[in-house]
Design an enzyme around this catalytic site. Structure first.
Site, PDB file in Angstrom:
ATOM      1  N   ASP A  82       0.816  -1.207   0.000  1.00  0.00           N
ATOM      2  CA  ASP A  82       0.000   0.000   0.000  1.00  0.00           C
ATOM      3  C   ASP A  82       0.849   1.255   0.000  1.00  0.00           C
ATOM      4  O   ASP A  82       2.035   1.231   0.347  1.00  0.00           O
ATOM      5  CB  ASP A  82      -0.945   0.016   1.198  1.00  0.00           C
ATOM      6  N   GLU A 149       0.133  -1.023   5.640  1.00  0.00           N
ATOM      7  CA  GLU A 149       1.241  -0.553   6.489  1.00  0.00           C
ATOM      8  C   GLU A 149       1.029   0.893   6.906  1.00  0.00           C
ATOM      9  O   GLU A 149       1.358   1.280   8.027  1.00  0.00           O
ATOM     10  CB  GLU A 149       2.566  -0.701   5.728  1.00  0.00           C
TER      11      GLU A 149
END
Length: 490
Positions: A82, A149
């Site tokens: 991400d 994350e």
């Protein structure tokens, strides 16, 4: 693989940059990484590589050793899928929809009006390029690609530890060239929620919108010591100072888009008596001048504007308005302590990342960090005191503890020797004031020997994000050589 664009023409390693470009065309916001997961799964399937996935949606791709390296220890290469999807409001591009336009500016690669996604696209691209190059020797590899994350290391927190089968982990999510990272800060999210009464606007009141924009923003950990303006705090200060001379009611207060990015934009709607409109504008202007002077050296682009708004809902009462502005003023933001172990490194900080108005409630969301786990309770106590004084409540979410350095690590020793052999000078060994997934993964998989490194990435989590092209090549050379070194027989 994507066709090389003009921004990437001639850049080496070519395979790395081709994979990096392909990722810029894939939507991969936090919690919305499914297109990226499908992309890497398809890539693995095409090469006959085994894929494992846990309930947290984290992916591991198993790569067999090259001939002669079968008995080497398994090395886990780790990064996150991400990215932070920040964009300038006027930009036609949007990382959340897979629209990142690459721009080459000398030795730097950036994006047109959005975050670049080098954090952490460099990790995913490097893993894929390394595996594809059959000339590179390595032992068994596990490519661990985590999700979410950027929203509290959610993927790592949900990681099934059985996915990690090796004893060595190389995290490819650092952002400083020439440095080997052996520690990081832990973090805690907090939400101050204040419910306050509203009252009808005074007859003939003028709705005015006050907007803060133009700050540089950036990573609320790595960039917290740079003296950047925080748009939420700037807006709160301007309104609180204006309230000292002009009575008004606060209707709404919004700011920030990402919990771990320093807010660049914030906006409030105020209900002002028509007779007081000019005095209100003058008071905000006076405050804006002082604020611009305060950030003249560190964030000179910050600006505050007052415009007429559409007819709003009823404002908070005068007492509630004062209480809410006091709370915003009291929430600490910035460095709170320096590290005793590493020069010029922030040890403890907190950042007011988001402000949100929902009905009669104002929510203030902060992210506090420290590499010293024992220091965070005092920060949380301060935020709890703010909530109590404002008549609100505090919610606390402890994300993860810090990653403590192991200066006797065999992987660190191998990386130091490899770095010096490649580049002639010793690396800097350091820690970072940011969250790395190593902190969480290490707490789940005991005994892991961990290290983190990467190329030079500046202004992450903002549309100014850029990656240094020459340092990408250095990062690549170090990764290839270290993976080789860690798998050499004997």
């Amino acid at each position: 693989m994507a066709t090389e664009t003009s921004a990437l023409t001639g850049l080496e390693p070519r395979a790395f940059w081709a994979h990096f470009e392909a990722l810029t065309r894939i939507a991969r916001p936090s919690r919305g990484e499914e297109p990226a997961i499908e992309h890497v799964r398809r890539w693995a399937d095409e090469r006959g590589l085994g894929v494992r996935q846990d309930e947290g949606r984290n992916v591991v791709i198993d790569v067999p050793a090259t001939p002669g390296r079968e008995d080497a220890p398994t090395v886990t290469l780790q990064g996150h899928l991400d990215i932070v999807c920040e964009r300038d409001p006027a930009s036609p591009n949007d990382p959340a929809e897979g629209r990142i336009a690459l721009v080459r500016d000398g030795d730097w690669l950036t994006a047109d009006g959005t975050t670049l996604g080098a954090d952490d696209g460099v990790a995913i691209a490097a893993m894929m390029a390394l595996v594809e190059d059959e000339s590179l020797a390595h032992g068994p590899l596990a490519l661990l690609m985590t999700v979410a994350e950027e929203v509290g290391l959610e993927g790592a927190n949900a990681l099934d530890p059985s996915l990690v089968t090796g004893s060595i982990l190389l995290n490819l999510d650092s952002e400083e060239d020439g440095k080997l990272t052996v520690g990081c800060a832990g973090s805690t999210d907090t939400w101050i929620r204040i419910d306050a009464p509203r009252e009808p606007a005074v007859e003939g009141a003028v709705p005015l919108v006050v907007t803060v924009r133009g700050g540089q923003g950036g990573h609320s950990g790595m960039g917290i010591g740079l003296g950047r303006s925080n748009a939420v705090k700037v807006l709160g200060r301007a309104l609180r100072e204006a309230s000292g001379t002009v009575r008004f009611g606060l209707v709404s207060f919004q700011g920030g888009k990402s919990r771990n990015a320093i807010p660049r934009d914030a906006v409030a709607i105020c209900s002002v008596a028509s007779d007081d409109e000019q005095a209100f504008r003058a008071a905000v202007s006076a405050s804006a001048e002082a604020i611009r002077d305060a950030f003249a050296k560190t964030d000179p682009g910050v600006s505050i504007a007052v415009d007429t708004a559409d007819a709003p809902a009823a404002p908070w009462s005068a007492e509630a308005t004062a209480r809410l502005l006091d709370a915003i003023a009291l929430v600490p933001t910035g460095p709170l302590a320096l590290s005793p172990d590493f020069d010029d490194l922030v040890e403890t900080s907190t950042s007011l990342g988001e402000a949100l108005t929902e009905g009669d409630r104002l929510t203030l969301h902060s992210l506090s960090r420290s590499s010293n786990d024992s220091a965070l309770p005092e920060v949380i106590s301060t935020l709890d005191a703010v909530a109590r004084l404002a008549g609100g409540e505090l919610e606390v979410k402890v994300n993860y503890g810090g990653w403590r350095p192991d200066m006797d690590s065999p992987t660190l020793a191998a990386a130091r020797a490899t770095f010096e052999r490649l580049f002639g000078d010793p690396p800097v060994v350091t820690a970072v004031h940011a969250g790395l997934e190593t902190a969480v993964i290490g707490s789940k998989v005991h005994g892991l020997d961990m290290l983190s490194f990467g190329p030079q990435i500046e202004f992450p989590h903002s549309p100014d994000e850029r990656v240094s092209i020459p340092t990408v090549e250095r990062f690549w050379r170090l990764l290839v050589a270290l993976v080789d070194e860690l798998s050499r027989p004997g």
